[in-house]
Design a protein around this motif. Structure first.
Motif, PDB file in Angstrom:
ATOM      1  N   MET A 136     -12.152 -16.611 -11.706  1.00  0.00           N
ATOM      2  CA  MET A 136     -12.468 -16.348 -10.303  1.00  0.00           C
ATOM      3  C   MET A 136     -12.343 -17.629  -9.469  1.00  0.00           C
ATOM      4  SD  MET A 136     -12.879 -13.137 -10.381  1.00  0.00           S
ATOM      5  CE  MET A 136     -13.348 -12.887  -8.684  1.00  0.00           C
ATOM      6  N   LYS A 137     -11.132 -18.135  -9.386  1.00  0.00           N
ATOM      7  CA  LYS A 137     -10.872 -19.318  -8.574  1.00  0.00           C
ATOM      8  C   LYS A 137     -10.850 -18.943  -7.094  1.00  0.00           C
ATOM      9  CE  LYS A 137      -8.159 -21.821 -12.055  1.00  0.00           C
ATOM     10  NZ  LYS A 137      -6.842 -22.419 -12.381  1.00  0.00           N
ATOM     11  N   PRO A 138     -11.126 -19.893  -6.214  1.00  0.00           N
ATOM     12  CA  PRO A 138     -11.096 -19.586  -4.770  1.00  0.00           C
ATOM     13  C   PRO A 138      -9.772 -18.995  -4.312  1.00  0.00           C
ATOM     14  CG  PRO A 138     -12.140 -21.696  -5.143  1.00  0.00           C
ATOM     15  CD  PRO A 138     -11.620 -21.256  -6.471  1.00  0.00           C
ATOM     16  N   ARG A 139      -8.682 -19.477  -4.893  1.00  0.00           N
ATOM     17  CA  ARG A 139      -7.368 -18.961  -4.494  1.00  0.00           C
ATOM     18  C   ARG A 139      -7.234 -17.477  -4.836  1.00  0.00           C
ATOM     19  NH1 ARG A 139      -1.526 -21.563  -6.356  1.00  0.00           N
ATOM     20  NH2 ARG A 139      -0.197 -20.113  -5.187  1.00  0.00           N
ATOM     21  N   LEU A 140      -7.713 -17.079  -6.020  1.00  0.00           N
ATOM     22  CA  LEU A 140      -7.651 -15.674  -6.408  1.00  0.00           C
ATOM     23  C   LEU A 140      -8.546 -14.822  -5.515  1.00  0.00           C
ATOM     24  CD1 LEU A 140      -6.774 -13.406  -8.345  1.00  0.00           C
ATOM     25  CD2 LEU A 140      -8.719 -14.020  -9.799  1.00  0.00           C
ATOM     26  N   CYS A 141      -9.720 -15.331  -5.172  1.00  0.00           N
ATOM     27  CA  CYS A 141     -10.648 -14.579  -4.315  1.00  0.00           C
ATOM     28  C   CYS A 141     -10.031 -14.296  -2.949  1.00  0.00           C
ATOM     29  CB  CYS A 141     -11.953 -15.346  -4.157  1.00  0.00           C
ATOM     30  SG  CYS A 141     -12.883 -15.543  -5.694  1.00  0.00           S
ATOM     31  N   VAL A 142      -9.420 -15.325  -2.356  1.00  0.00           N
ATOM     32  CA  VAL A 142      -8.766 -15.151  -1.054  1.00  0.00           C
ATOM     33  C   VAL A 142      -7.598 -14.185  -1.176  1.00  0.00           C
ATOM     34  CG1 VAL A 142      -7.477 -16.323   0.767  1.00  0.00           C
ATOM     35  CG2 VAL A 142      -9.492 -17.426  -0.242  1.00  0.00           C
ATOM     36  N   LEU A 143      -6.837 -14.310  -2.268  1.00  0.00           N
ATOM     37  CA  LEU A 143      -5.679 -13.430  -2.470  1.00  0.00           C
ATOM     38  C   LEU A 143      -6.107 -11.971  -2.609  1.00  0.00           C
ATOM     39  CD1 LEU A 143      -2.627 -13.257  -2.918  1.00  0.00           C
ATOM     40  CD2 LEU A 143      -3.039 -13.557  -5.373  1.00  0.00           C
ATOM     41  N   LEU A 144      -7.201 -11.716  -3.321  1.00  0.00           N
ATOM     42  CA  LEU A 144      -7.689 -10.346  -3.488  1.00  0.00           C
ATOM     43  C   LEU A 144      -8.088  -9.731  -2.150  1.00  0.00           C
ATOM     44  CD1 LEU A 144      -9.849 -10.737  -6.730  1.00  0.00           C
ATOM     45  CD2 LEU A 144      -7.721  -9.439  -6.498  1.00  0.00           C
ATOM     46  N   VAL A 145      -8.740 -10.526  -1.302  1.00  0.00           N
ATOM     47  CA  VAL A 145      -9.147 -10.024   0.016  1.00  0.00           C
ATOM     48  C   VAL A 145      -7.923  -9.768   0.896  1.00  0.00           C
ATOM     49  CG1 VAL A 145     -10.389 -10.588   2.139  1.00  0.00           C
ATOM     50  CG2 VAL A 145     -11.417 -11.103  -0.073  1.00  0.00           C
ATOM     51  N   LEU A 146      -6.955 -10.686   0.869  1.00  0.00           N
ATOM     52  CA  LEU A 146      -5.757 -10.521   1.696  1.00  0.00           C
ATOM     53  C   LEU A 146      -4.934  -9.317   1.264  1.00  0.00           C
ATOM     54  CD1 LEU A 146      -4.522 -14.204   2.194  1.00  0.00           C
ATOM     55  CD2 LEU A 146      -5.614 -12.707   3.868  1.00  0.00           C
ATOM     56  N   VAL A 147      -4.782  -9.126  -0.040  1.00  0.00           N
ATOM     57  CA  VAL A 147      -4.035  -7.965  -0.538  1.00  0.00           C
ATOM     58  C   VAL A 147      -4.744  -6.670  -0.140  1.00  0.00           C
ATOM     59  CG1 VAL A 147      -3.311  -6.731  -2.619  1.00  0.00           C
ATOM     60  CG2 VAL A 147      -2.928  -9.184  -2.441  1.00  0.00           C
ATOM     61  N   SER A 148      -6.074  -6.660  -0.241  1.00  0.00           N
ATOM     62  CA  SER A 148      -6.848  -5.483   0.164  1.00  0.00           C
ATOM     63  C   SER A 148      -6.639  -5.182   1.641  1.00  0.00           C
ATOM     64  CB  SER A 148      -8.340  -5.714  -0.122  1.00  0.00           C
ATOM     65  OG  SER A 148      -8.578  -5.925  -1.491  1.00  0.00           O
ATOM     66  N   LEU A 149      -6.640  -6.228   2.464  1.00  0.00           N
ATOM     67  CA  LEU A 149      -6.451  -6.045   3.906  1.00  0.00           C
ATOM     68  C   LEU A 149      -5.038  -5.557   4.216  1.00  0.00           C
ATOM     69  CD1 LEU A 149      -7.495  -6.330   6.790  1.00  0.00           C
ATOM     70  CD2 LEU A 149      -6.817  -8.739   6.737  1.00  0.00           C
ATOM     71  N   LEU A 150      -4.043  -6.115   3.543  1.00  0.00           N
ATOM     72  CA  LEU A 150      -2.655  -5.717   3.793  1.00  0.00           C
ATOM     73  C   LEU A 150      -2.422  -4.252   3.416  1.00  0.00           C
ATOM     74  CD1 LEU A 150      -0.681  -8.890   2.630  1.00  0.00           C
ATOM     75  CD2 LEU A 150      -0.965  -8.042   4.968  1.00  0.00           C
ATOM     76  N   ILE A 151      -2.956  -3.823   2.286  1.00  0.00           N
ATOM     77  CA  ILE A 151      -2.808  -2.424   1.885  1.00  0.00           C
ATOM     78  C   ILE A 151      -3.499  -1.510   2.889  1.00  0.00           C
ATOM     79  CG2 ILE A 151      -3.387  -0.720   0.114  1.00  0.00           C
ATOM     80  CD1 ILE A 151      -3.157  -2.926  -1.965  1.00  0.00           C
ATOM     81  N   SER A 152      -4.680  -1.919   3.352  1.00  0.00           N
ATOM     82  CA  SER A 152      -5.428  -1.111   4.321  1.00  0.00           C
ATOM     83  C   SER A 152      -4.670  -0.992   5.634  1.00  0.00           C
ATOM     84  CB  SER A 152      -6.808  -1.731   4.554  1.00  0.00           C
ATOM     85  OG  SER A 152      -7.549  -1.831   3.359  1.00  0.00           O
ATOM     86  N   VAL A 153      -4.107  -2.096   6.103  1.00  0.00           N
ATOM     87  CA  VAL A 153      -3.337  -2.082   7.354  1.00  0.00           C
ATOM     88  C   VAL A 153      -2.090  -1.222   7.206  1.00  0.00           C
ATOM     89  CG1 VAL A 153      -1.964  -3.506   8.920  1.00  0.00           C
ATOM     90  CG2 VAL A 153      -4.197  -4.306   8.167  1.00  0.00           C
ATOM     91  N   PHE A 154      -1.435  -1.325   6.055  1.00  0.00           N
ATOM     92  CA  PHE A 154      -0.217  -0.523   5.826  1.00  0.00           C
ATOM     93  C   PHE A 154      -0.528   0.966   5.870  1.00  0.00           C
ATOM     94  CE2 PHE A 154       2.479   1.827   2.834  1.00  0.00           C
ATOM     95  CZ  PHE A 154       3.729   1.623   3.412  1.00  0.00           C
ATOM     96  N   GLU A 155      -1.606   1.373   5.196  1.00  0.00           N
ATOM     97  CA  GLU A 155      -1.958   2.795   5.195  1.00  0.00           C
ATOM     98  C   GLU A 155      -2.333   3.264   6.598  1.00  0.00           C
ATOM     99  OE1 GLU A 155      -4.983   6.028   3.158  1.00  0.00           O
ATOM    100  OE2 GLU A 155      -5.450   3.904   3.076  1.00  0.00           O
TER     101      GLU A 155
END
Length: 312
Positions: A136-155
């Protein structure tokens, strides 16, 4: 009745939760109180985490993003409802209605994904504690949030663009307190079969995959905790998941409850009242669940409030 194209639609009427004028002041006061509690509670969570270095961990980073999503969901729906009650104007513009559809889908989906990400974080913390900081590195945490946001925006963008292609008749009354996509589709005069199929598939993917991830994470968590020899150790491990599990139960439980109630009742107004349980109540209660169950969070909040009082 001859359908007319959606470009001729100037707006809709949001009928709200009740058409009884005597109840409108009560509804206004209730929702204003709930909105203020939601915004204040979630902002306190964000400020407490940001001001306390002990809370700069992946779990509380995800909690801050969850609080942000909670504020945005409530701000998408409640202020417009309050203004409508105060001005006695139930109309909402066509663009404003689609904006509500878009932003509600974005932040509801984001909350859904964040709950799954937080379940994964608890899975790593309990099942792989020695590798937690490595995984659970900071980079992975930020990436998980960004991917979640991108999928949500796309839908949300996909469904909003499809909603633009709907044609409506002259009956433009929405028996709800905000522009919900399902209610908008019911007003359409054009064929909505493909739209409904896509919504069903999206619900299975966007709702089913995170929920499945949460279930599998907690199955492994329970299995790992039960192998801990001491009862004190098992209690400590379970206590780290208590807040998240409570929020998950509240969010998905109210969502399924609304789905079941809409299936068994023919009253759109009753469905609108039931929808408050997933679109307003969880967002208001989440800060209390985390602050009351987490000793670290309670300590951070007391220090934050104590510092604010000392500045006055």
């Amino acid at each position: 009745m001859e359908p007319r194209n959606q470009t001729a639609v100037s707006g809709f009427l949001l009928l709200g939760l009740t058409d009884d004028p005597a109840l409108q002041p009560l509804v206004f006061s209730l929702f204003l109180s709930m909105y203020l509690v939601t915004v204040l509670g979630n902002l306190l969570i964000v400020l407490a985490v940001g001001s306390d270095s002990h809370l700069h961990t992946p779990m509380y980073f995800f909690l801050c993003n969850l609080s942000f999503a909670d504020v945005c969901i409530s701000s998408t729906t409640i202020p417009k409802m309050l203004v409508s009650i105060q001005t006695r104007d139930q109309s909402i513009s066509y663009a404003g209605c689609l904006a509500q559809v878009f932003f509600f889908i974005v932040f509801a989906c984001l909350e859904n994904f964040l709950l799954a990400v937080m379940a994964y974080d608890r899975y790593v913390a309990i099942c792989h504690p020695l590798r937690y900081t490595v995984i659970m590195k900071p980079r992975l945490c930020v990436l998980l949030v960004l991917v979640s946001l991108l999928i949500s925006v796309f839908e949300a963008l996909l469904f909003t663009l499809m909603a633009l292609r709907l044609s409506f008749c002259t009956h433009l009354e929405i028996p709800h307190f905000f522009c919900e996509l399902a209610q908008l589709i019911k007003l359409a005069c054009s064929d909505t079969l493909i739209f409904n199929i896509l919504i069903f598939l999206a619900a299975c993917v966007v709702g089913g995959i995170p929920l499945s991830g949460i279930i599998f994470s907690y199955v492994d968590i329970v299995s790992s905790v039960l192998r801990i020899p001491s009862s004190k150790g098992r209690y400590k491990a379970f206590s780290t998941c208590g807040s998240h599990l409570s929020v998950v139960s509240l969010f998905f439980g109210t969502g399924f409850g609304v789905y079941i109630s809409s299936a068994v009742t023919d009253s759109p107004r009753n469905t609108a009242v039931a929808s408050v349980m997933y679109s307003v109540v969880p967002q208001m209660l989440n800060p209390f669940i985390y602050s009351l169950r987490s000793r670290d969070m309670k300590g951070a909040l007391w220090r934050l409030l104590g510092g604010a009082v000392s500045l006055l």
